[in-house]
Design an enzyme around this catalytic site. Sequence first.
Site, PDB file in Angstrom:
ATOM      1  N   LEU A  61       0.832  -1.198   0.000  1.00 24.13           N
ATOM      2  CA  LEU A  61       0.000   0.000   0.000  1.00 24.13           C
ATOM      3  C   LEU A  61       0.870   1.252   0.000  1.00 24.13           C
ATOM      4  O   LEU A  61       0.537   2.258  -0.628  1.00 24.13           O
ATOM      5  CB  LEU A  61      -0.932   0.010   1.215  1.00 24.13           C
ATOM      6  CG  LEU A  61      -1.844   1.232   1.333  1.00 24.13           C
ATOM      7  CD1 LEU A  61      -2.790   1.320   0.141  1.00 24.13           C
ATOM      8  CD2 LEU A  61      -2.632   1.195   2.634  1.00 24.13           C
ATOM      9  N   TYR A  62       1.988   1.190   0.715  1.00 19.51           N
ATOM     10  CA  TYR A  62       2.918   2.325   0.717  1.00 19.51           C
ATOM     11  C   TYR A  62       3.338   2.661  -0.705  1.00 19.51           C
ATOM     12  O   TYR A  62       3.299   3.826  -1.122  1.00 19.51           O
ATOM     13  CB  TYR A  62       4.151   1.988   1.566  1.00 19.51           C
ATOM     14  CG  TYR A  62       5.286   2.974   1.397  1.00 19.51           C
ATOM     15  CD1 TYR A  62       5.176   4.267   1.909  1.00 19.51           C
ATOM     16  CD2 TYR A  62       6.461   2.616   0.735  1.00 19.51           C
ATOM     17  CE1 TYR A  62       6.211   5.180   1.761  1.00 19.51           C
ATOM     18  CE2 TYR A  62       7.497   3.517   0.591  1.00 19.51           C
ATOM     19  CZ  TYR A  62       7.371   4.800   1.095  1.00 19.51           C
ATOM     20  OH  TYR A  62       8.401   5.696   0.936  1.00 19.51           O
ATOM     21  N   ALA A  63       3.722   1.641  -1.467  1.00 22.97           N
ATOM     22  CA  ALA A  63       4.125   1.858  -2.858  1.00 22.97           C
ATOM     23  C   ALA A  63       2.977   2.427  -3.682  1.00 22.97           C
ATOM     24  O   ALA A  63       3.171   3.321  -4.518  1.00 22.97           O
ATOM     25  CB  ALA A  63       4.611   0.543  -3.464  1.00 22.97           C
TER      26      ALA A  63
END
Length: 433
Positions: free
Chosen positions: A244-246
């Site tokens: 999700l960070y990416a």
Amino acid sequence: MSYLDNIPSTPGKFKMEKSPYVHSKLRWHSSLMKLAFWSFIFLALIFIFFYRSPSSNPLPQDPSRRSLGTYNWGGSAWEKRVRSSARIRSHDGISVLVTGAAGFVGTHVSTALKRRGDGVLGLDNFNDYYDPSLKRARQSLLDRSGVFIVEGDINDSALLSKLFEVVAFTHVMHLAAQAGVRYAMENPSSYVHSNIAGLVSLLEACKSANPQPAVVWASSSSVYGLNSKVPFSEKDRTDQPASLYAATKKAGEEIAHTYNYIYGLSLTALRFFTVYGPWGRPDMAYFFFTRDILKGKTISIFEAANHGTVARDFTYIDDIVKGCLAALDTAEKSTGSGGKKKGAAQFRIYNLGNTSPVPVSDLVSILERLLKVNAKRNVIKLPQNGDVRFTHANISLAQRELGYKPSTDLQTGLKKFVRWYLGYYSGGKKAAG
């Protein structure tokens, strides 16, 4: 239609009442009572929120002061500190708003800018994703350098508007973000709040400013996700995020392009590759490996399928700072004014890495030599939690257009980190986690 919509309001067999009128009247009274009940609950909640919440305390006497949660800002003394910190002290200097200034990269970039005579104002919310005392120590370091950090959130549009009203920033170095690949599985909303909503809030303030600043901001090598082509080039596909960070960082790049196209904002995205060094983040492997090795704890080292190597393109902080400053110095002016575009504006994306991926097991071996302690290793399979097998930067574009030339190998960089770590956490004065 929800699942509840498919459930009959009265389960069981249908039974005709003797008087439909009486039945409908009773239902009407029942509905009225329910409406009155929920209205009471709603009004009670409003009362509690507005009259009992900490944020409802009377404002200070100075009407120019504002607050968002626990953050207070405004007033003549505050504005004086803001202007002083952002004042340019060199002939050809720039005035930069650095978000995330109390963070790892933010502290180093702010220090470097101030050292060469640029005006620098920091902005940070000092959240507790990792030990806030480390951020406070960085704040003290910056304060001694003449950099004032405004305590506030990038989602506070009123604060951002005030900052641009007090200072006509020429540039913004946007480093504030919710970092960490694995933490996204525990607190996904924090990534949306900071990395997407926060970016939009900042860009809204920038596009409405007059003059508009040029914006340089931190993307991530994580956007390459499951891409198997190496080394990673800016032209490679980035539509397969592994975390999700990416995904939020990739969304940020698309959002930035939109503001560039519509409003004429000059925007440069920098894809950082595994930054390490003194004053680093405790959630990074090199940092907590050092802590756990010294404590005699077992450290987990990931390996890919079939005993494959997990490697990272570790990039020393000083090299990253040089890339950030080069991006700021080569950023063209935004072409909009007051939210209206007047011409095509610059939009760039660069990889900032070291181009020399190192197996994580080798990182541990270097730390063992520097710490003079043997690590207790536990080799485990790479989990499906957002981590990828390797990262490797193609930096030819940054070399050509920014003059970016990383010069610190992992052995040298870790030696500097270990020296800082032992000094910072020496004598039991500070807990390393």
